[in-house]
Design an enzyme around this catalytic site. Structure first.
Site, PDB file in Angstrom:
ATOM      1  N   SER A 164      -1.903  55.461  55.302  1.00  0.00           N
ATOM      2  CA  SER A 164      -2.950  55.047  56.232  1.00  0.00           C
ATOM      3  C   SER A 164      -2.578  53.720  56.892  1.00  0.00           C
ATOM      4  O   SER A 164      -1.645  53.036  56.475  1.00  0.00           O
ATOM      5  CB  SER A 164      -4.267  54.875  55.478  1.00  0.00           C
ATOM      6  N   LYS A 165      -3.361  53.367  57.902  1.00  0.00           N
ATOM      7  CA  LYS A 165      -3.145  52.098  58.590  1.00  0.00           C
ATOM      8  C   LYS A 165      -3.323  50.938  57.612  1.00  0.00           C
ATOM      9  O   LYS A 165      -2.616  49.942  57.684  1.00  0.00           O
ATOM     10  CB  LYS A 165      -4.131  51.991  59.754  1.00  0.00           C
ATOM     11  N   ARG A 166      -4.249  51.126  56.680  1.00  0.00           N
ATOM     12  CA  ARG A 166      -4.493  50.082  55.676  1.00  0.00           C
ATOM     13  C   ARG A 166      -3.233  49.786  54.856  1.00  0.00           C
ATOM     14  O   ARG A 166      -2.934  48.626  54.555  1.00  0.00           O
ATOM     15  CB  ARG A 166      -5.616  50.506  54.716  1.00  0.00           C
TER      16      ARG A 166
END
Ligand code: GLU
Length: 506
Positions: free
Chosen positions: A264-266
């Site tokens: 994910s972007k996280r």
């Protein structure tokens, strides 16, 4: 000759394209090229609530930067156009009508309040509400399977809100094939009657996707694993329409570098790497996300890395040009299990590609950086420096740190290195060395090296005693390429100046 292979990349323009999306596009592209087929870009923008204005352009720019151009798509060879679903709106209703006529679909007038109440009621009994054969004809739900024909027509004329649902079959074991996963069996009793069309005139993803794949003569649907649960509905829709279904291939997920789950972007934010091909500015929040391009990755390195996420050539080879990939890629070497993303490996690919770029190409990228630093240098000189330092670089942006001493007198000296190498007597030794260097008439790296080495040998002292303080004087730290190459490059006058400066300051 063009073959019948037609594949499509069908993103929804809801934001920047995740690298998983680029990987899907890449595999479609490679498959198309390998089979002399056609790679189609279709923009699936039927969900207006999630639509983001700059996302389509982002997708197109990302494919262009990645060097995986589509053959047909918005404003390009529009053989089966338009390629934006919002512009095909008028098409879908007639197909929903076909299904209604054939008895494969029905109108449902249930309000969201009614459905919420059903859901809640089920939950209270520890059950899950599924809108399908279990309850669609039991009378609690308001649909054309239970209402009279007159009542249905009345409601439609009235402008009552409705959806058209697929009537999924009861008591059938559906046997499907996935090109990567093999045979997949699904009990149709677990499927819900998905909404195909809404009274706002818009189809849902499922209907639009099937209709367009059919009309655009798509032969293979290659997409991410997250669409695997939709496959049964899609296969059933093809059957209901009496159309030939394309072949399906669901690509494995791209997983986090550590732990389980989808990248994910996280993860990127936390571990300091981009998850998007290009930087992206969120128009609403103003947030800027990093991109591989802006972070200094070469597109071919990035693509090479992506190709190996979930596919392998069956050999040890890791470096593949796009051209080679189109020769060797095939779906039978795509794995079923998720592929772990590695930011370090991605850097490694960039480093490998950087080494294969010509000095001239790299210099063209380095010159603007030098200019920004206020350094004016002949192109040939910059190229010389590039040839000396590139093996230590991962990115072109590393060049300056690796080479600043070629262009500037060091302003300070590394404290640890100074302490270690600048001792009693070093200043005197450096003074003597200056005279030796001053006397070298043909000022080439080899010549200087020979003369300095002879002098050190004649002094009967260790090489380190001279070479370390000399490097410190010229570079400011214990780093950099072959010292005599540096001396030749900066020239006699600058060399002597730097030695003198070190003697004065250390
Ligand atoms: N629009 C879908 C997406 O956003 C396409 C899925 C498919 O390829 O069928 O990924």
């Amino acid at each position: 000759m063009e073959s019948n292979v037609r594949v499509r990349f069908a993103p929804s323009p809801t934001g920047p394209l995740h690298i998983g999306g680029v990987r899907t596009a890449l595999f479609n592209y490679l498959f198309a090229k390998k089979h002399n087929g056609t790679f189609v870009l279709r923009i699936e923008d039927t969900d207006q609530t999630r639509y983001v204005a700059n996302a389509e352009q982002y997708i197109i720019d990302a494919l262009e930067w990645s060097n995986i151009p589509f053959d047909e798509g918005p404003n390009k060879n529009e053989k089966f156009g338009p390629y934006r679903q919002s512009e095909r709106k008028h098409l879908y209703k007639q197909y929903a009508d076909v299904l209604l006529e054939k008895g494969w679909a029905y109108y449902a007038f249930d309000t969201s309040e009614q459905l919420d109440a059903e859901r809640k009621g089920h939950e209270e009994k520890g059950k899950t509400f599924i809108y399908n054969w279990h309850n669609r004809e039991r009378g609690r739900l308001v649909n054309s399977l239970v209402l009279s024909e007159d009542e249905v027509q009345k409601r439609l004329k009235n402008g009552d809100k409705y959806v058209i649902r697929f009537k999924s079959p009861q008591d059938e074991i559906l046997v499907m094939n996935d090109e990567i996963r093999g045979e997949i069996k699904i009990d149709t009793n677990v499927l819900d009657d998905k909404v195909l069309f809404k009274s706002d005139g818009m189809p849902t993803y499922h209907l639009a996707n099937i209709v367009d794949d059919h009309l655009m003569e798509i032969s293979h649907v290659i997409r991410g694993e997250e669409w695997l649960p939709s496959m049964a509905l899609h296969v059933l829709l093809y059957r209901a329409f009496e159309w030939n279904a394309p072949k399906f291939a669901h690509l494995p997920l791209i997983l986090k570098p550590v732990g389980k789950g989808k990248l994910s972007k996280r993860d990127g934010d936390k571990l300091g790497f981009p998850v998007f091909p290009l930087a992206y500015t969120n128009e609403k929040t103003g947030d800027v996300s990093r991109g591989y391009k802006e972070d200094g990755y070469f597109a071919d390195a990035f693509i090479n890395m992506l190709a190996l996420l979930g596919w392998n050539p069956g050999t040890e080879q890791e470096i593949f040009s796009l051209e080679e990939l189109t020769q060797v890629f095939d779906l039978d070497r795509v794995s079923k299990s998720g592929a772990k993303f590695s930011p370090d490996k991605t850097k490694w690919f960039n480093q490998q590609y950087l080494q294969t770029k010509s000095d001239a190409e790299l210099t063209a990228l380095f010159l603007p950086i030098l200019e920004e630093k206020g350094i004016s240098v002949a192109k040939s000189n910059a190229e010389k420096v590039v040839s000396l330092i590139k093996e230590r670089a991962i990115f072109v942006s590393d060049f300056w740190d690796l080479s600043n001493f070629f262009f500037e007198t060091p302003s300070e000296y590394d404290a640890k290195a100074s302490k270690k190498s600048w001792k009693e007597g070093t200043a005197e030794l450096m003074k003597e060395l200056s005279e030796v260097i001053e006397g070298v008439s043909e000022f080439s790296s080899v010549n200087i090296e020979t003369i300095v080495k002879e002098w050190i040998t004649s002094k009967e002292i260790g090489f380190g005693k001279v070479m370390q303080p000399l490097r410190l004087s010229l570079v400011g730290a214990m780093k950099g390429p072959h010292l005599y190459d540096i001396i030749e490059f900066i020239g006699k006058k600058e060399t002597l100046k730097r030695i003198e400066k070190a003697i004065n300051e250390l």
